[in-house]
Design a protein around this motif. Structure first.
Motif, PDB file in Angstrom:
ATOM      1  N   ALA A 137      59.333  78.774  12.213  1.00 13.21           N
ATOM      2  CA  ALA A 137      60.868  78.999  12.928  1.00 13.21           C
ATOM      3  C   ALA A 137      61.613  78.059  13.252  1.00 13.21           C
ATOM      4  O   ALA A 137      62.831  77.763  12.691  1.00 13.21           O
TER       5      ALA A 137
ATOM      6  N   ALA B 231      65.611  77.646  13.625  1.00  9.95           N
ATOM      7  CA  ALA B 231      65.850  78.632  14.659  1.00  9.95           C
ATOM      8  C   ALA B 231      66.346  78.298  15.800  1.00  9.95           C
ATOM      9  O   ALA B 231      66.055  77.144  16.206  1.00  9.95           O
ATOM     10  N   SER B 232      67.507  79.170  16.313  1.00  5.71           N
ATOM     11  CA  SER B 232      68.066  78.547  17.561  1.00  5.71           C
ATOM     12  C   SER B 232      67.211  79.272  18.748  1.00  5.71           C
ATOM     13  O   SER B 232      66.469  80.077  18.427  1.00  5.71           O
TER      14      SER B 232
ATOM     15  N   ASP C 145      67.380  83.019  18.237  1.00  3.66           N
ATOM     16  CA  ASP C 145      66.594  83.539  17.137  1.00  3.66           C
ATOM     17  C   ASP C 145      65.141  83.540  17.744  1.00  3.66           C
ATOM     18  O   ASP C 145      64.496  84.563  17.314  1.00  3.66           O
TER      19      ASP C 145
ATOM     20  N   VAL D 166      64.798  86.770  19.578  1.00  3.53           N
ATOM     21  CA  VAL D 166      64.798  88.073  18.919  1.00  3.53           C
ATOM     22  C   VAL D 166      63.483  88.038  18.011  1.00  3.53           C
ATOM     23  O   VAL D 166      62.710  89.157  17.923  1.00  3.53           O
ATOM     24  N   LEU D 167      62.946  86.756  17.659  1.00  2.29           N
ATOM     25  CA  LEU D 167      61.583  86.789  17.186  1.00  2.29           C
ATOM     26  C   LEU D 167      60.629  87.355  17.867  1.00  2.29           C
ATOM     27  O   LEU D 167      59.887  88.220  17.623  1.00  2.29           O
TER      28      LEU D 167
ATOM     29  N   GLN E 136      63.033  84.022   4.756  1.00  2.00           N
ATOM     30  CA  GLN E 136      64.215  83.727   5.511  1.00  2.00           C
ATOM     31  C   GLN E 136      63.733  84.093   7.026  1.00  2.00           C
ATOM     32  O   GLN E 136      62.802  84.951   7.224  1.00  2.00           O
ATOM     33  N   ILE E 137      64.830  83.679   7.936  1.00  3.26           N
ATOM     34  CA  ILE E 137      64.215  84.136   9.392  1.00  3.26           C
ATOM     35  C   ILE E 137      63.958  85.623   9.421  1.00  3.26           C
ATOM     36  O   ILE E 137      63.266  86.113  10.339  1.00  3.26           O
ATOM     37  N   TRP E 138      64.912  86.542   8.817  1.00  8.52           N
ATOM     38  CA  TRP E 138      64.638  87.941   8.961  1.00  8.52           C
ATOM     39  C   TRP E 138      63.394  88.533   8.619  1.00  8.52           C
ATOM     40  O   TRP E 138      63.013  89.503   9.017  1.00  8.52           O
TER      41      TRP E 138
ATOM     42  N   PHE F  39      61.341  88.367  11.376  1.00  4.62           N
ATOM     43  CA  PHE F  39      61.412  89.295  12.324  1.00  4.62           C
ATOM     44  C   PHE F  39      60.813  90.546  11.851  1.00  4.62           C
ATOM     45  O   PHE F  39      60.348  91.425  12.827  1.00  4.62           O
TER      46      PHE F  39
END
Length: 424
Positions: free
Chosen positions: A45, A51-52, A55, A58-59, A111-113, A116
């Motif tokens: 991530a 990732a911030s 992010d 949320v993860l 992707q990051i999602w 998730f």
């Protein structure tokens, strides 16, 4: 009447009970695989997907939200089902979800999602696995050996956590992070295969005709709320988990981005911390015999809470050996204290709870103590972006110290031995 486990005589050690040994081996391999994924997820991530702080919040929240959303009904369902079969199915679902990450990466679509989504699926399956797992130990071994079994399982888990991050950090010097997810998937597969080989005396629980799910959920939650010792343990654990999530959601950014130690440094820190966990699991029975089971429970939590003060001190010291040493020392002491606390409180819960309520009791507790973690993760990401990482770490630390109050002010220091049965 709860059936006695096969070979239930306490004269037979756990290491000579084939059912427990197979179960123990499967969980050890599964834990090792899980540690590879635990290291790969933040590295992937932060380092590959940029990732911030939010992010990461949320993860982490996605991986833990299931305990809040489905935790209570999961306990009632588990009490209706065969627990071993439930664990097998949960392992296979987690294996499939983990394999999706390297496949998406190879296809150039990751992707990051996607992380998730994978974290959410694995989180739901983990709810059912963990509730079944904690309810299954008293089925597999005699109640007099529950604490010994938990100590062995926890020590093995900590050994896996010791080797897993270091191995993962070494592997990451030569391969990309998504490949480690295949290692976690393999661990879940081994766990499922070992569970299929276990032979136990479990029978499907009898269900009262006309019993409603809501009534069964309330019955488990009511047991937790009424028991004076469990109630204090749950309150301390919930507050501690809320604020530890604020702290730990930011640790990948602290280690990988702010201090620049990379995956190898991150893995080294986690592995050194796991040495403390191994020693805590092994030392818990001896410490309990010397200090008493009751006093050891709050002392473990107090030691673990105080140790995280070293994390912001490491950040303030800047990149270098001192920072890595402070981080590693904090992980070591924190793991030692928290594992001692967990061995004591989980064993007490399993001994005092009626067998028919084990799943619902564990699910009620998990819903409360793990359900706050997605809230803490989101809050940690939000505060990290607005207050800065250092101040946010201190917020988490103060909260973790405050979490010790319910168990420190309770009757535990007066109890040489924790209760062994309901009503004692």
């Amino acid at each position: 009447m709860h059936p006695s486990p096969i070979g239930s005589s306490t004269a037979v050690p756990l290491t000579r009970r084939p059912a427990f040994v197979v179960f123990w081996a499967g969980q050890g391999v599964s834990q090792l695989g899980a540690q590879l994924g635990q290291l790969a997820l933040p590295v992937l991530a932060v380092s590959l997907l940029g990732a911030s702080e939010m992010d990461l919040g949320v993860l982490n929240a996605a991986s833990m939200a299931a305990f809040l959303v489905v935790g209570l009904p999961a306990g009632a369902w588990v009490d209706r089902w065969f627990k071993r079969r439930t664990m097998v199915r949960a392992d296979l679902i987690r294996m499939a979800a983990m394999l999706a990450v390297p496949l998406l990466w190879w296809a150039g679509l990751l992707q990051i999602w996607h992380l998730f989504a994978v974290a959410t699926v694995v989180g739901v399956a983990t709810v059912f696995f963990d509730v079944s797992y904690q309810s299954y130990v008293p089925v597999l071994v005699d109640r007099a050996l529950v604490a010994d079994a938990n100590g062995k399982l926890e020590a093995t888990a900590q050994v896996s956590r010791l080797g897993g991050p270091a191995l993962g950090g070494f592997i990451l010097t030569g391969v990309s992070a998504p490949l480690l997810f295949a290692g976690e998937a393999a661990g879940y597969l081994v766990s499922a295969l070992c569970l299929l080989r276990v032979r136990d005396s479990e029978v499907k629980p009898e269900r009262v005709e006309g019993s409603r799910l809501s009534h069964e959920i309330r019955e488990g939650a009511s047991f937790v709320a009424r028991h004076p010792l469990i109630r204090r343990v749950v309150l301390s654990t919930a507050v501690g988990n809320l604020f530890s999530s604020i702290t730990y959601v930011l640790m990948p950014i602290v280690v990988l981005r702010e201090l620049g130690f990379g995956p190898a440094g991150f893995g080294t820190m986690l592995s050194i911390g796991s040495i403390g966990g191994v020693l805590g699991a092994l030392a818990a029975p001896r410490l309990a015999s010397r200090l008493g089971e009751g006093p050891l429970l709050p002392l473990g939590l107090m030691v673990g809470g105080a140790a995280v003060v070293l994390f912001p001190l490491a950040l303030a010291s800047g990149p270098g050996p001192l920072a890595l040493g402070l981080l590693s020392a904090g992980e070591f002491i924190m793991s030692f204290g928290v594992i001692v606390f967990n061995v004591m409180q989980v064993s007490m819960r399993q001994r005092v709870c009626p067998p028919r309520l084990l799943g619902r009791m564990n699910a009620s507790i998990r819903c409360l103590v793990w359900g706050v973690m997605p809230i803490g993760s989101l809050l940690g990401g939000w505060l990290g972006e607005r207050l800065g990482i250092g101040p946010t770490l201190w917020v988490g630390i103060v909260g973790q110290l405050f979490a010790c109050v319910p168990v420190a002010t309770g009757p535990f220091f007066r109890l040489r031995q924790l209760p062994d049965a309901q009503g004692e």
